[in-house]
Design a protein around this motif. Sequence first.
Motif, short mmCIF file in Angstrom:
data_model
loop_
_atom_site.label_atom_id
_atom_site.label_comp_id
_atom_site.label_asym_id
_atom_site.label_seq_id
_atom_site.Cartn_x
_atom_site.Cartn_y
_atom_site.Cartn_z
N GLU A 252 0.69 -0.99 -0.08
CA GLU A 252 0.01 0.01 0.06
C GLU A 252 0.81 1.30 0.13
O GLU A 252 0.53 2.10 -0.88
N ARG A 253 2.02 1.40 0.86
CA ARG A 253 2.85 2.51 0.81
C ARG A 253 3.50 2.66 -0.42
O ARG A 253 3.78 3.73 -1.05
N ASP A 254 3.89 1.46 -1.31
CA ASP A 254 4.53 1.49 -2.59
C ASP A 254 3.48 2.27 -3.64
O ASP A 254 3.95 2.87 -4.63
N VAL A 255 2.17 1.73 -3.51
CA VAL A 255 1.18 2.14 -4.28
C VAL A 255 0.92 3.69 -4.33
O VAL A 255 0.86 4.50 -5.19
N ILE A 256 0.77 3.92 -2.95
CA ILE A 256 0.77 5.53 -2.69
C ILE A 256 1.95 6.23 -3.23
O ILE A 256 1.90 7.44 -3.94
N SER A 257 3.06 5.90 -2.99
CA SER A 257 4.24 6.46 -3.65
C SER A 257 4.39 6.74 -5.14
O SER A 257 4.77 7.51 -5.72
N LEU A 258 3.91 5.61 -5.64
CA LEU A 258 3.71 5.46 -7.26
C LEU A 258 2.75 6.36 -7.81
O LEU A 258 3.21 7.15 -8.88
N VAL A 259 1.43 6.49 -6.87
CA VAL A 259 0.80 7.56 -7.76
C VAL A 259 1.22 8.96 -7.58
O VAL A 259 0.92 9.72 -8.51
N ARG A 260 1.73 9.08 -6.38
CA ARG A 260 2.06 10.47 -6.05
C ARG A 260 3.43 11.01 -7.20
O ARG A 260 3.47 12.15 -7.70
N GLU A 261 4.28 10.21 -7.36
CA GLU A 261 5.25 10.24 -8.28
C GLU A 261 4.73 10.50 -9.77
O GLU A 261 5.16 11.25 -10.70
N LEU A 280 5.99 -4.39 -8.69
CA LEU A 280 5.21 -5.04 -7.45
C LEU A 280 5.21 -6.57 -7.28
O LEU A 280 5.11 -6.88 -6.18
N LYS A 281 5.14 -6.93 -8.53
CA LYS A 281 5.06 -8.54 -8.62
C LYS A 281 3.87 -9.05 -7.68
O LYS A 281 4.34 -10.14 -7.09
N ALA A 284 -2.59 -9.88 -7.53
CA ALA A 284 -3.82 -10.05 -6.48
C ALA A 284 -4.08 -8.70 -5.94
O ALA A 284 -5.02 -8.44 -5.40
N HIS A 285 -2.83 -7.74 -5.83
CA HIS A 285 -3.12 -6.62 -5.11
C HIS A 285 -2.93 -5.46 -6.00
O HIS A 285 -3.05 -4.14 -5.55
N HIS A 286 -3.64 -5.57 -7.39
CA HIS A 286 -3.48 -4.43 -8.20
C HIS A 286 -4.94 -3.58 -7.84
O HIS A 286 -5.00 -2.72 -8.41
N TYR A 287 -5.74 -4.23 -7.14
CA TYR A 287 -6.87 -3.36 -6.86
C TYR A 287 -6.45 -1.94 -6.06
O TYR A 287 -7.18 -1.09 -5.90
N MET A 288 -5.54 -2.15 -5.40
CA MET A 288 -4.93 -0.96 -4.73
C MET A 288 -4.57 0.00 -5.36
O MET A 288 -4.80 1.34 -5.07
N VAL A 289 -4.22 -0.26 -6.52
CA VAL A 289 -3.74 0.86 -7.42
C VAL A 289 -5.31 1.71 -7.78
O VAL A 289 -5.18 3.05 -8.00
N VAL A 290 -6.24 0.89 -8.01
CA VAL A 290 -7.52 1.59 -8.30
C VAL A 290 -8.02 2.38 -7.05
O VAL A 290 -8.44 3.38 -7.20
#
Length: 381
Positions: A252-261, A280-281, A284-290
């Motif tokens: 979740e932290r990686d996805v948040i930093s990804l979207v902000r970048e 991220l590999k 199953a957790h790609h829903y976090m991106v949405v």
Amino acid sequence: LTKSKKEFQGQSKPIQTLKEKMNKATDPDIKSLFEIKLKKRRQGNLRLIGELFKVGLEGKKMERVLHTCVQHLLRDIKNPAEEDIVCLEVLLNTAGMRMDVAKAQKYMNLYFSRISKMASNPKLAPRLIFKCKDLLELRARRWQMRRSEPVRPINVSGGTGSNQTPRPNVFRPQQKRPEPVALPRRIGNRYGAFGSAAANASSPEPTVVTQKPQMPQPKPPSIMKKRPSFSVAKKDVSFNLKTDSKSTEKLERDVISLVREYYNCGKGGLGEAALCIEDLKSPAHHYMVVQQAILLSLEKRERERKLSLELLVWLFVSKKMLTQDDFCKGLKLIFDELSEIQIDIPLAGKLVRAMCATFVKFKCISQESLQALAVQSSQAL
């Protein structure tokens, strides 16, 4: 000057096109977005007129235009429009000091008498009453902002100002620190002594210590030789649960930093965002991106919301990295928290519904599944 005048009167082409789009729109959320655009455009135009007058561009003509604008905004003080009061505040904050000269005292006194009447109008909302009172206080302070006062120097002895008596210095008794103790220094290494002749003379000769070899003793027979298998499985399950919770938090932290970048890079960062999602590999957790792309855009401006829509649709249509299940999971988490989000962001429901319409248009999620999610979380779309 003529363009600004037409813009204020609503006769320019951009404003007419925005009004036509607003009239043609059937969705109330899209209509509200067009209304916000028109308000921002009108306020920006008035700020531009005030700045041009401050610079001194076409002094008399611009002054006449400014007085015309103020008179138009103060035409109705019994039932004034909210937008007129906001625009009046923007205009007077920008150019009120230059307008309040000796020649125009008659007009300015008339303007502020009408503003004081509006400030005592009980029909107005409290926010608008405070805006009128702020304008009255601003003129009473001779158009000086509240935070423009110089900061007084701070003395080392305490307090502010130069005429204050210094405070008595109170020193606390300092505790004595323990003195460092020198450790005995060993001369030589494990292969023998080294150094000077004195060191060699003082160093004792190495003694060889012989130890008897220890024979392995037989272990006593244990009663619990065969441990039940379920106890081992229980430990493994608890360990896996902890690692899974830690990994989801890190994802979740990686996805948040990804979207902000991605917000910082703009449209050119689509490819880089896709590579980061692949790194991220964890499909199953790609829903976090949405989920995070929508949640973070609600706190930002319209630019970030457009970027989030472009990213999610591009990942679904072109890259095939997101699925309909990812959109269902991400939107379900958002709908469950939407009532709490609306406390801080009142327009969150409208913005989410507008984004969901785009997702349905590009078949990221079906209308039936979207309605089912809304019914489950009691959020009517």
